[in-house]
Design an enzyme around this catalytic site. Structure first.
Site, PDB file in Angstrom:
ATOM      1  N   GLU A 235       0.361  -0.482  -4.757  1.00 26.60           N
ATOM      2  CA  GLU A 235      -0.710   0.475  -5.035  1.00 26.60           C
ATOM      3  C   GLU A 235      -0.120   1.869  -4.845  1.00 26.60           C
ATOM      4  O   GLU A 235       0.594   2.111  -3.864  1.00 26.60           O
ATOM      5  CB  GLU A 235      -1.850   0.248  -4.033  1.00 26.60           C
ATOM      6  CG  GLU A 235      -3.057   1.134  -4.231  1.00 26.60           C
ATOM      7  CD  GLU A 235      -3.117   2.391  -3.358  1.00 26.60           C
ATOM      8  OE1 GLU A 235      -4.123   3.093  -3.432  1.00 26.60           O
ATOM      9  OE2 GLU A 235      -2.144   2.677  -2.610  1.00 26.60           O
TER      10      GLU A 235
ATOM     11  N   GLU B  30      -4.218   4.019  -8.327  1.00 25.48           N
ATOM     12  CA  GLU B  30      -5.482   4.602  -7.870  1.00 25.48           C
ATOM     13  C   GLU B  30      -5.565   6.045  -8.339  1.00 25.48           C
ATOM     14  O   GLU B  30      -4.724   6.881  -7.985  1.00 25.48           O
ATOM     15  CB  GLU B  30      -5.605   4.540  -6.335  1.00 25.48           C
ATOM     16  CG  GLU B  30      -6.968   5.081  -5.914  1.00 25.48           C
ATOM     17  CD  GLU B  30      -7.143   5.306  -4.423  1.00 25.48           C
ATOM     18  OE1 GLU B  30      -6.438   4.691  -3.604  1.00 25.48           O
ATOM     19  OE2 GLU B  30      -8.017   6.127  -4.098  1.00 25.48           O
TER      20      GLU B  30
ATOM     21  N   ASP C  97      -1.146   6.244  -5.435  1.00 19.82           N
ATOM     22  CA  ASP C  97      -2.201   7.225  -5.737  1.00 19.82           C
ATOM     23  C   ASP C  97      -1.645   8.257  -6.710  1.00 19.82           C
ATOM     24  O   ASP C  97      -0.537   8.750  -6.513  1.00 19.82           O
ATOM     25  CB  ASP C  97      -2.615   7.949  -4.452  1.00 19.82           C
ATOM     26  CG  ASP C  97      -3.010   6.990  -3.354  1.00 19.82           C
ATOM     27  OD1 ASP C  97      -4.080   6.372  -3.478  1.00 19.82           O
ATOM     28  OD2 ASP C  97      -2.241   6.848  -2.373  1.00 19.82           O
TER      29      ASP C  97
ATOM     30  N   HIS D 157       0.827  -1.200   0.000  1.00 21.27           N
ATOM     31  CA  HIS D 157       0.000   0.000   0.000  1.00 21.27           C
ATOM     32  C   HIS D 157       0.868   1.260   0.000  1.00 21.27           C
ATOM     33  O   HIS D 157       1.681   1.447   0.899  1.00 21.27           O
ATOM     34  CB  HIS D 157      -0.907  -0.021   1.235  1.00 21.27           C
ATOM     35  CG  HIS D 157      -1.892   1.095   1.267  1.00 21.27           C
ATOM     36  ND1 HIS D 157      -2.017   1.947   2.327  1.00 21.27           N
ATOM     37  CD2 HIS D 157      -2.793   1.515   0.345  1.00 21.27           C
ATOM     38  CE1 HIS D 157      -2.976   2.827   2.080  1.00 21.27           C
ATOM     39  NE2 HIS D 157      -3.463   2.592   0.877  1.00 21.27           N
TER      40      HIS D 157
ATOM     41  N   HIS E 267      -1.101  11.224  -2.103  1.00 20.77           N
ATOM     42  CA  HIS E 267      -2.406  10.821  -1.579  1.00 20.77           C
ATOM     43  C   HIS E 267      -3.310  11.990  -1.187  1.00 20.77           C
ATOM     44  O   HIS E 267      -4.481  12.042  -1.540  1.00 20.77           O
ATOM     45  CB  HIS E 267      -2.214   9.901  -0.366  1.00 20.77           C
ATOM     46  CG  HIS E 267      -3.504   9.441   0.230  1.00 20.77           C
ATOM     47  ND1 HIS E 267      -4.169  10.154   1.218  1.00 20.77           N
ATOM     48  CD2 HIS E 267      -4.270   8.371  -0.014  1.00 20.77           C
ATOM     49  CE1 HIS E 267      -5.280   9.535   1.536  1.00 20.77           C
ATOM     50  NE2 HIS E 267      -5.376   8.437   0.811  1.00 20.77           N
TER      51      HIS E 267
HETATM   52  O1  G3P Z   1      -6.687   1.554  -3.100  1.00 24.92           O
HETATM   53  C1  G3P Z   1      -6.765   1.130  -1.793  1.00 24.92           C
HETATM   54  C2  G3P Z   1      -6.587   2.264  -0.812  1.00 24.92           C
HETATM   55  O2  G3P Z   1      -5.409   2.946  -1.149  1.00 24.92           O
HETATM   56  C3  G3P Z   1      -7.746   3.227  -0.801  1.00 24.92           C
HETATM   57  O3  G3P Z   1      -7.673   4.167   0.214  1.00 24.92           O
HETATM   58  O4  G3P Z   1      -7.201   6.406   1.088  1.00 24.92           O
HETATM   59  O5  G3P Z   1      -5.444   4.670   1.170  1.00 24.92           O
HETATM   60  O6  G3P Z   1      -6.082   5.719  -0.993  1.00 24.92           O
HETATM   61  P1  G3P Z   1      -6.549   5.291   0.373  1.00 24.92           P
HETATM   62 MG    MG Z   2      -4.873   4.635  -2.369  1.00 23.96          MG
END
Ligand code: G3P
Ligand code: MG
Length: 247
Positions: A37, A112, A39, A10, A52
């Protein structure tokens, strides 16, 4: 054909390095994590960067909004020292810089789309345009978003890349319709709030089910038992070590 791993790092490996930096991706790679993952959002002048928050303050030495800051200023920020002295000088990477490190390390990506308000379509379109020029591994890319407009844009611009529909804690009643309309390949749920009954219902879609963000190995095993296919974690090494073997 999408080839999802059981564990996805993450924001790179957020538990061990400053999130969404090249250092975080490399830390995940060194642990043997297959996918991360990240952002993506746009600077004021439209450069796709890995970040993020709306606000710069939590994870950089800057302040103000990403949406109101040009890339020339973003690239000067330190995105590492808030996390620890050894990360002093870590930068907010562009999407392209992040992808270079992923390719170097033979990793897959869940990108994302995390648009600043009002830039839902533009963020997807700019990010996918960049991606289409530098990424050709269709088996190891998943484009996800909480924003339906961003997913629709992805559907129009790069329909052959797998899309993931992200849900907040509350799963909307019309999720089957949304999933069908957006032709998504995965459903991505909050694994901490997910109830077993919700999981069972979602599994009826017969799509891979991904759960974020799980840092407790026991919860990861429970979710696996319920039928979750992939788990996002800040501590992907810990989750990988503790997965159920039979799943
Ligand atoms: O994509 C999974 C997760 O990253 C979604 O929440 O706020 O951590 O981007 P967030
Ligand atoms: Mg995310």
């Amino acid at each position: 054909m999408l080839k999802l791993p059981k564990v996805i790092g993450h924001r790179g490996a957020k538990g061990y390095a400053p999130e969404n930096t090249l250092e975080s991706i490399r830390t995940a790679a060194d642990m043997g994590v297959e996918w991360v993952e990240l952002d993506v959002k746009l600077t004021r002048d439209g450069v796709p960067v890995i970040f993020h928050d709306e606000d710069l303050a939590r994870v950089t030495n800057g302040s103000g909004l990403m949406a109101e800051t040009d890339y020339d200023d973003i690239k000067e920020l330190d995105a590492g020292s808030w996390y620890g002295e050894s990360f002093l000088g870590a930068k907010i990477p562009t999407l392209e810089e992040a992808v270079d490190v992923l390719i170097e390390n033979d990793m897959g990506l869940n990108l994302e789309i995390k648009p600043c308000p009002g830039r839902e379509e533009e963020t997807a379109s700019v990010a996918l345009d960049v991606m289409s020029q530098i990424w050709d591994d269709h088996d190891r890319i998943l484009i996800s978003s909480f924003k339906l407009i961003s997913l629709e844009a992805a559907q129009n611009l790069a329909n052959d890349w797998a899309r993931g529909l992200l849900f907040e804690e509350d799963i909307p009643d019309d999720w089957p319709k949304l999933a069908q309309h957006l032709e998504v390949s995965t459903l991505n749920v909050n694994g901490n709030s997910l109830k077993k009954s919700e999981c069972e219902y979602l599994l009826e879609a017969e799509l891979p089910l991904l759960a974020y963000t799980i840092n407790d190995p026991m919860r990861a095993r429970e979710l696996q038992r319920w039928g979750i296919d992939s788990i996002f974690s800040d501590v992907p090494d810990l989750i990988m070590e503790n997965l159920l073997e039979s799943h």
